[in-house]
Design a protein around this motif. Structure first.
Motif, PDB file in Angstrom:
ATOM      1  N   SER A  49     -58.058  24.363  96.794  1.00  0.00           N
ATOM      2  CA  SER A  49     -58.015  25.645  96.358  1.00  0.00           C
ATOM      3  C   SER A  49     -56.305  26.325  96.254  1.00  0.00           C
ATOM      4  O   SER A  49     -56.231  27.276  96.143  1.00  0.00           O
ATOM      5  CB  SER A  49     -58.376  26.371  97.918  1.00  0.00           C
ATOM      6  OG  SER A  49     -57.958  25.934  98.925  1.00  0.00           O
ATOM      7  N   LYS A  50     -55.647  25.302  96.316  1.00  0.00           N
ATOM      8  CA  LYS A  50     -54.012  25.434  96.261  1.00  0.00           C
ATOM      9  C   LYS A  50     -53.609  25.162  95.018  1.00  0.00           C
ATOM     10  O   LYS A  50     -52.646  25.690  94.601  1.00  0.00           O
ATOM     11  CB  LYS A  50     -53.231  25.244  97.384  1.00  0.00           C
ATOM     12  CG  LYS A  50     -53.652  25.795  98.593  1.00  0.00           C
ATOM     13  CD  LYS A  50     -53.112  27.368  98.593  1.00  0.00           C
ATOM     14  CE  LYS A  50     -53.500  28.170  99.959  1.00  0.00           C
ATOM     15  NZ  LYS A  50     -53.179  29.497  99.884  1.00  0.00           N
ATOM     16  N   LEU A  51     -54.021  23.775  94.427  1.00  0.00           N
ATOM     17  CA  LEU A  51     -53.215  23.056  93.382  1.00  0.00           C
ATOM     18  C   LEU A  51     -54.369  22.931  92.465  1.00  0.00           C
ATOM     19  O   LEU A  51     -55.257  22.509  92.545  1.00  0.00           O
ATOM     20  CB  LEU A  51     -52.838  21.728  93.870  1.00  0.00           C
ATOM     21  CG  LEU A  51     -51.657  21.724  94.802  1.00  0.00           C
ATOM     22  CD1 LEU A  51     -51.240  20.355  95.421  1.00  0.00           C
ATOM     23  CD2 LEU A  51     -50.353  22.541  94.104  1.00  0.00           C
ATOM     24  N   ASN A  52     -53.585  23.181  90.970  1.00  0.00           N
ATOM     25  CA  ASN A  52     -54.590  22.749  90.049  1.00  0.00           C
ATOM     26  C   ASN A  52     -53.706  21.981  88.832  1.00  0.00           C
ATOM     27  O   ASN A  52     -52.374  22.404  88.888  1.00  0.00           O
ATOM     28  CB  ASN A  52     -55.519  23.878  89.390  1.00  0.00           C
ATOM     29  CG  ASN A  52     -54.505  25.019  88.675  1.00  0.00           C
ATOM     30  OD1 ASN A  52     -53.741  24.579  87.665  1.00  0.00           O
ATOM     31  ND2 ASN A  52     -54.810  26.002  89.012  1.00  0.00           N
ATOM     32  N   VAL A  53     -54.175  21.249  88.079  1.00  0.00           N
ATOM     33  CA  VAL A  53     -53.392  20.447  86.721  1.00  0.00           C
ATOM     34  C   VAL A  53     -53.947  21.252  85.636  1.00  0.00           C
ATOM     35  O   VAL A  53     -55.233  21.573  85.536  1.00  0.00           O
ATOM     36  CB  VAL A  53     -53.477  19.164  86.812  1.00  0.00           C
ATOM     37  CG1 VAL A  53     -52.694  18.671  87.971  1.00  0.00           C
ATOM     38  CG2 VAL A  53     -54.944  18.694  86.894  1.00  0.00           C
ATOM     39  N   PHE A  54     -53.226  21.242  84.570  1.00  0.00           N
ATOM     40  CA  PHE A  54     -53.687  21.902  83.199  1.00  0.00           C
ATOM     41  C   PHE A  54     -53.228  21.351  82.134  1.00  0.00           C
ATOM     42  O   PHE A  54     -51.939  20.755  82.166  1.00  0.00           O
ATOM     43  CB  PHE A  54     -53.431  23.333  83.137  1.00  0.00           C
ATOM     44  CG  PHE A  54     -52.038  23.788  83.413  1.00  0.00           C
ATOM     45  CD1 PHE A  54     -51.286  23.964  82.231  1.00  0.00           C
ATOM     46  CD2 PHE A  54     -51.231  24.015  84.544  1.00  0.00           C
ATOM     47  CE1 PHE A  54     -50.034  24.074  82.174  1.00  0.00           C
ATOM     48  CE2 PHE A  54     -50.008  24.481  84.518  1.00  0.00           C
ATOM     49  CZ  PHE A  54     -49.296  24.682  83.596  1.00  0.00           C
ATOM     50  N   LEU A  55     -53.841  21.648  80.950  1.00  0.00           N
ATOM     51  CA  LEU A  55     -53.296  21.132  79.623  1.00  0.00           C
ATOM     52  C   LEU A  55     -53.563  22.188  78.859  1.00  0.00           C
ATOM     53  O   LEU A  55     -54.674  22.757  78.826  1.00  0.00           O
ATOM     54  CB  LEU A  55     -54.134  19.757  79.239  1.00  0.00           C
ATOM     55  CG  LEU A  55     -53.674  19.254  77.953  1.00  0.00           C
ATOM     56  CD1 LEU A  55     -52.282  18.821  77.722  1.00  0.00           C
ATOM     57  CD2 LEU A  55     -54.583  18.059  77.389  1.00  0.00           C
ATOM     58  N   LYS A  56     -52.504  22.723  78.088  1.00  0.00           N
ATOM     59  CA  LYS A  56     -52.668  23.798  77.036  1.00  0.00           C
ATOM     60  C   LYS A  56     -51.814  23.506  75.837  1.00  0.00           C
ATOM     61  O   LYS A  56     -50.912  23.074  75.951  1.00  0.00           O
ATOM     62  CB  LYS A  56     -52.546  25.069  77.852  1.00  0.00           C
ATOM     63  CG  LYS A  56     -50.904  25.278  78.270  1.00  0.00           C
ATOM     64  CD  LYS A  56     -50.699  26.892  78.585  1.00  0.00           C
ATOM     65  CE  LYS A  56     -49.316  27.141  78.849  1.00  0.00           C
ATOM     66  NZ  LYS A  56     -49.222  28.353  79.445  1.00  0.00           N
TER      67      LYS A  56
END
Length: 464
Positions: free
Chosen positions: A410-417
């Motif tokens: 609920s606090k961290l996410n990783v992303f690719l964009k």
């Protein structure tokens, strides 16, 4: 020769695709065997022991859907769901070790047989014959049934064919729901109600080859198999899970008494944790997360590629820092600053900085994976690295892009964009050539830290 190699590869591939079927073909008769166990069967038998077994009666636990089997043409008079739900439930009650089931489904047969015993004893032994023992009476009645059978809640597949060779796979998922309630016979109070759902999976895989290998020589090969989850085992597992649920929830509310309270407390905690995890998963097995933030910081590293008037188009670095603000779970805004180098001639001593203001749309904000889109406007600044303030140039631009984020918690996410930047100038590379303005693209991976409470939840806290 090349043609035969291709055919051989296709045949070998088709063989291994269906090898599970070839190695398990029902080519001979099979002997009768004891009933198969489900994943819930072992859990049910491993439950802690009760302080005293509860006498329960089950009058009926049947299919309440009224559905019939689907066939392609015509109608079928066979029901889609097994009609033996009562027998399955009684078996599950016995296996749990918590209940003493008594016969109530065919009570008239039992009473008739007791009358026969009583009359026979009176006829041959007279009034001095032994009396028929009294029947057990149930302290609890169990009622309910199979309340829904939903077909084709999820279907799909994939296939490809090229020059007469190809294959395909298909799947279908149905869903069955069982309700079970415990009723006190002393006052008719419904002590507890639980319900359990279970999916039913059907799969089909096939591969085929249809090709002329020579003049007037046609080769045709087919292989495949279909796998359907037995509906009786699905109903059995759902009923066993319902019995387990009603035992544990009854322990939590002090309806039943365990032999070992500590062991029962551990079981209750494990069950509640399992329920919380299941409640975070929607119908289509999509795992949800708690959305409870309005602010976020991001850090991103990646590569950029400048596309201007020069022929050289190599990649160089880009680094970004950003701030996000969510107005609603599906929509927000972001402000980013970044530094980058362009791989273009005469740019070794040139520093590029930028700032972007974007609107962001998140398609699936509560899911683990969520695609998102962003678009907005920004400014690109460039100047000499050793003399930034005296010889600075600014370029207005627009940008848009898309990406995919994965929520770790609920606090961290990783992303690719990836982002496309369109500048309204042809002077970034100091070469004005052609009609098209300069532009560049970047692709990066990053980490986002989320903080701040959801407005709705904060409002609820203030009201409390």
């Amino acid at each position: 020769m090349r043609r035969w190699k291709t055919i051989s590869v296709i045949l070998v591939t088709g063989f291994f695709v269906g090898c599970g079927t070839y190695f398990n073909q029902p080519i001979k008769q099979q002997s009768a065997r004891t009933g198969e166990l489900t994943t819930a069967s072992k859990t049910l038998k491993d439950l802690p022991k009760p302080q005293k077994k509860v006498v329960v009666g089950v009058y009926s636990f049947k299919d309440q859907t009224g559905q019939y089997k689907e066939i392609q043409n015509g109608s079928s008079f066979s029901t889609a769901v097994t009609q033996g739900g009562t027998s399955i439930l009684i078996k599950a009650l016995e296996d749990s070790g918590w209940f003493t089931p008594i016969e109530r489904e065919n009570l008239s047969n039992l009473l008739n047989e007791r009358n026969i015993i009583r009359s026979t004893r009176q006829e041959y032994a007279g009034s001095n014959g032994p009396a028929v023992p009294p029947l057990l009476f149930a302290g609890v009645l169990l009622e309910g049934g199979v309340v829904s059978y939903d077909t084709n809640i999820l279907t799909g597949g994939f296939g490809a064919r090229y020059f007469g060779a190809g294959g395909s796979t298909q799947y279908k998922q149905d869903r069955i729901t069982v309700y079970l309630r415990a009723i006190s016979t002393s006052n008719g109070e419904i002590l507890k109600t639980v319900y359990v759902s279970k999916t039913i999976l059907s799969q089909a895989i096939d591969a085929s080859l249809f090709r002329y290998v020579n003049f007037q020589r046609l080769l045709e090969v087919e292989t495949g198999y279909t796998k359907n989850e037995p509906l009786q085992l699905v109903v059995k597992e759902a009923i066993e899970k319902a019995v387990e649920a009603i035992i544990i929830e009854g322990l939590e509310e002090k309806i039943w008494s365990p032999e070992n309270p500590e062991e029962a407390q551990t079981l209750i905690e494990k069950y509640n944790q399992e329920k919380q995890e299941e409640q975070a998963v929607e119908l289509y097995n999509r795992k949800k997360i708690d959305f409870n933030y309005t602010n976020a910081f991001e850090i991103q590293l990646g590569l950029n590629r400048f596309l201007g008037d020069y022929g050289a188009r190599d990649f160089d670095y880009i680094g970004k820092l950003g701030y996000h603000r969510r107005f609603i779970p599906h929509f927000g805004a972001s402000l980013r600053g970044y530094a980058l180098d362009f791989e273009i001639p005469n740019s070794k001593n040139t520093l590029h900085l930028g700032v972007d203001l974007d609107a962001e749309v998140y398609l699936l904000p509560y899911d683990k994976f969520s695609p998102f889109f962003h678009a907005g406007a920004g400014m690109l600044f460039q100047s000499e690295k050793n003399n930034w303030f005296t010889n600075q140039e600014e370029f207005f631009k627009l940008q848009y892009g898309a990406g995919l984020q994965y929520n770790l918690n609920s606090k961290l996410n990783v992303f690719l964009k990836g982002t496309y930047h369109l500048a309204f100038s042809d002077e970034i590379d100091a070469l004005n050539y052609g009609k098209r303005d300069d532009y560049f693209i970047d692709l990066g991976i990053g980490l986002t830290y989320m903080f701040g409470g959801n407005k709705e939840k904060n409002t609820n806290k203030d009201e409390e």
